[in-house]
Design a protein around this motif. Structure first.
Motif, PDB file in Angstrom:
ATOM      1  N   ALA A  13      38.335  42.058  37.296  1.00 55.91           N
ATOM      2  CA  ALA A  13      37.334  41.647  39.296  1.00 55.91           C
ATOM      3  C   ALA A  13      36.705  40.021  38.729  1.00 55.91           C
ATOM      4  O   ALA A  13      37.589  39.648  40.056  1.00 55.91           O
ATOM      5  N   ILE A  14      36.141  40.273  38.477  1.00 61.08           N
ATOM      6  CA  ILE A  14      36.110  38.566  37.904  1.00 61.08           C
ATOM      7  C   ILE A  14      37.188  37.915  38.001  1.00 61.08           C
ATOM      8  O   ILE A  14      37.335  36.772  38.051  1.00 61.08           O
ATOM      9  N   ASP A  15      38.607  37.774  36.819  1.00 55.62           N
ATOM     10  CA  ASP A  15      39.426  37.282  36.626  1.00 55.62           C
ATOM     11  C   ASP A  15      40.733  37.162  37.461  1.00 55.62           C
ATOM     12  O   ASP A  15      41.105  36.836  38.273  1.00 55.62           O
ATOM     13  N   ALA A  16      40.590  38.543  38.447  1.00 51.93           N
ATOM     14  CA  ALA A  16      41.171  38.290  39.816  1.00 51.93           C
ATOM     15  C   ALA A  16      40.600  37.699  40.714  1.00 51.93           C
ATOM     16  O   ALA A  16      41.293  36.391  41.651  1.00 51.93           O
ATOM     17  N   TYR A  17      39.102  37.037  40.552  1.00 47.71           N
ATOM     18  CA  TYR A  17      38.190  36.173  41.759  1.00 47.71           C
ATOM     19  C   TYR A  17      38.875  34.676  41.238  1.00 47.71           C
ATOM     20  O   TYR A  17      38.624  33.887  41.717  1.00 47.71           O
ATOM     21  N   PHE A  18      38.549  34.898  39.583  1.00 50.03           N
ATOM     22  CA  PHE A  18      38.827  33.569  38.685  1.00 50.03           C
ATOM     23  C   PHE A  18      40.112  32.529  39.550  1.00 50.03           C
ATOM     24  O   PHE A  18      40.715  31.435  39.490  1.00 50.03           O
ATOM     25  N   ASP A  19      41.719  33.436  39.581  1.00 45.91           N
ATOM     26  CA  ASP A  19      43.213  32.974  40.202  1.00 45.91           C
ATOM     27  C   ASP A  19      42.267  32.239  41.281  1.00 45.91           C
ATOM     28  O   ASP A  19      43.149  31.546  41.134  1.00 45.91           O
ATOM     29  N   GLU A  24      34.184  26.288  36.367  1.00 42.52           N
ATOM     30  CA  GLU A  24      33.609  26.256  34.898  1.00 42.52           C
ATOM     31  C   GLU A  24      32.952  27.503  34.209  1.00 42.52           C
ATOM     32  O   GLU A  24      33.314  28.180  33.104  1.00 42.52           O
ATOM     33  N   VAL A  25      32.424  28.291  35.043  1.00 44.08           N
ATOM     34  CA  VAL A  25      31.216  28.659  34.653  1.00 44.08           C
ATOM     35  C   VAL A  25      32.362  30.622  34.681  1.00 44.08           C
ATOM     36  O   VAL A  25      31.961  30.997  33.569  1.00 44.08           O
ATOM     37  N   LEU A  26      33.007  30.513  35.817  1.00 48.12           N
ATOM     38  CA  LEU A  26      33.606  31.924  34.982  1.00 48.12           C
ATOM     39  C   LEU A  26      35.098  31.639  34.421  1.00 48.12           C
ATOM     40  O   LEU A  26      34.948  32.395  33.639  1.00 48.12           O
ATOM     41  N   ARG A  27      34.966  31.082  33.646  1.00 52.10           N
ATOM     42  CA  ARG A  27      36.029  30.062  32.502  1.00 52.10           C
ATOM     43  C   ARG A  27      35.008  30.823  31.374  1.00 52.10           C
ATOM     44  O   ARG A  27      36.165  31.326  30.567  1.00 52.10           O
ATOM     45  N   GLN A  28      34.060  30.328  31.261  1.00 52.08           N
ATOM     46  CA  GLN A  28      33.429  30.033  29.811  1.00 52.08           C
ATOM     47  C   GLN A  28      33.364  31.416  30.205  1.00 52.08           C
ATOM     48  O   GLN A  28      33.387  32.427  28.794  1.00 52.08           O
ATOM     49  N   ALA A  33      34.180  36.850  27.566  1.00 55.34           N
ATOM     50  CA  ALA A  33      33.996  38.652  27.526  1.00 55.34           C
ATOM     51  C   ALA A  33      35.548  39.284  26.972  1.00 55.34           C
ATOM     52  O   ALA A  33      35.446  40.090  27.643  1.00 55.34           O
ATOM     53  N   ASN A  34      36.599  38.175  26.982  1.00 64.33           N
ATOM     54  CA  ASN A  34      38.038  38.800  27.182  1.00 64.33           C
ATOM     55  C   ASN A  34      38.206  40.091  25.789  1.00 64.33           C
ATOM     56  O   ASN A  34      37.842  39.994  24.874  1.00 64.33           O
ATOM     57  N   PRO A  35      38.432  41.016  26.932  1.00 63.51           N
ATOM     58  CA  PRO A  35      38.264  42.491  25.648  1.00 63.51           C
ATOM     59  C   PRO A  35      39.389  42.304  25.160  1.00 63.51           C
ATOM     60  O   PRO A  35      39.923  43.569  24.617  1.00 63.51           O
ATOM     61  N   PHE A  36      40.904  41.836  25.213  1.00 59.79           N
ATOM     62  CA  PHE A  36      41.844  41.601  24.761  1.00 59.79           C
ATOM     63  C   PHE A  36      42.294  40.889  24.293  1.00 59.79           C
ATOM     64  O   PHE A  36      43.774  40.628  23.657  1.00 59.79           O
ATOM     65  N   SER A  86      31.215  40.241  43.898  1.00 65.87           N
ATOM     66  CA  SER A  86      30.740  40.708  45.643  1.00 65.87           C
ATOM     67  C   SER A  86      31.403  40.442  46.090  1.00 65.87           C
ATOM     68  O   SER A  86      31.707  40.519  47.204  1.00 65.87           O
ATOM     69  N   SER A  87      32.663  39.515  45.867  1.00 67.40           N
ATOM     70  CA  SER A  87      34.032  39.820  46.598  1.00 67.40           C
ATOM     71  C   SER A  87      34.738  40.906  46.743  1.00 67.40           C
ATOM     72  O   SER A  87      35.194  41.145  47.303  1.00 67.40           O
ATOM     73  N   ILE A  88      34.939  42.113  46.029  1.00 64.61           N
ATOM     74  CA  ILE A  88      35.713  42.867  46.087  1.00 64.61           C
ATOM     75  C   ILE A  88      34.097  43.795  46.270  1.00 64.61           C
ATOM     76  O   ILE A  88      33.039  44.014  45.675  1.00 64.61           O
ATOM     77  N   ASP A  89      34.874  44.506  47.385  1.00 59.97           N
ATOM     78  CA  ASP A  89      34.138  45.982  47.407  1.00 59.97           C
ATOM     79  C   ASP A  89      33.839  47.460  46.704  1.00 59.97           C
ATOM     80  O   ASP A  89      35.201  47.255  46.537  1.00 59.97           O
ATOM     81  N   ALA A  90      33.202  47.793  47.395  1.00 60.66           N
ATOM     82  CA  ALA A  90      33.566  49.596  46.655  1.00 60.66           C
ATOM     83  C   ALA A  90      35.070  50.142  46.837  1.00 60.66           C
ATOM     84  O   ALA A  90      34.795  50.285  45.844  1.00 60.66           O
TER      85      ALA A  90
END
Length: 107
Positions: A13-19, A24-28, A33-36, A86-90
């Protein structure tokens, strides 16, 4: 649903927004957090997944997963992360979650 699956969904979800909204805050956060990055379940910076795991105390269901993720992001109190999540709704979350869980995935 496992904690790691929820963590991966949060990452996606965060990565999609980051795209669309590079900063810099999101990139860090995404870098740490990278789980892969590794074969095991965790994050690039193990402390990130450990903190997340400690935060999640209740059983995770597809129905409560969005609220748990939102609570975690809110607890971090990092405005850029709060805005991104918050840009992603339920409803969008549920659609993405169904797709994620119905396909082969790590964890």
């Amino acid at each position: 649903m496992t904690k790691f699956e929820l963590f991966c969904m949060l990452y996606y979800a965060i990565d999609a927004y980051f795209d669309q909204n590079k900063n810099e805050v999101l990139r860090q956060f995404l870098s740490d957090a990278n789980p892969f990055l590794f074969e095991d379940t965790g994050s690039a910076d193990p402390a990130v997944f450990e903190e997340f795991s400690s935060f999640v105390e209740e059983d995770i269901t597809t129905e409560n997963s969005y609220d748990i993720a939102l609570s975690y992001i809110s607890k971090l109190n990092i405005p850029e992360l709060v805005e991104a999540f918050s840009s992603i709704d339920a409803s969008d979350w549920q659609d993405g979650l169904e797709s994620y869980l119905s396909n082969p995935h790590k964890g």
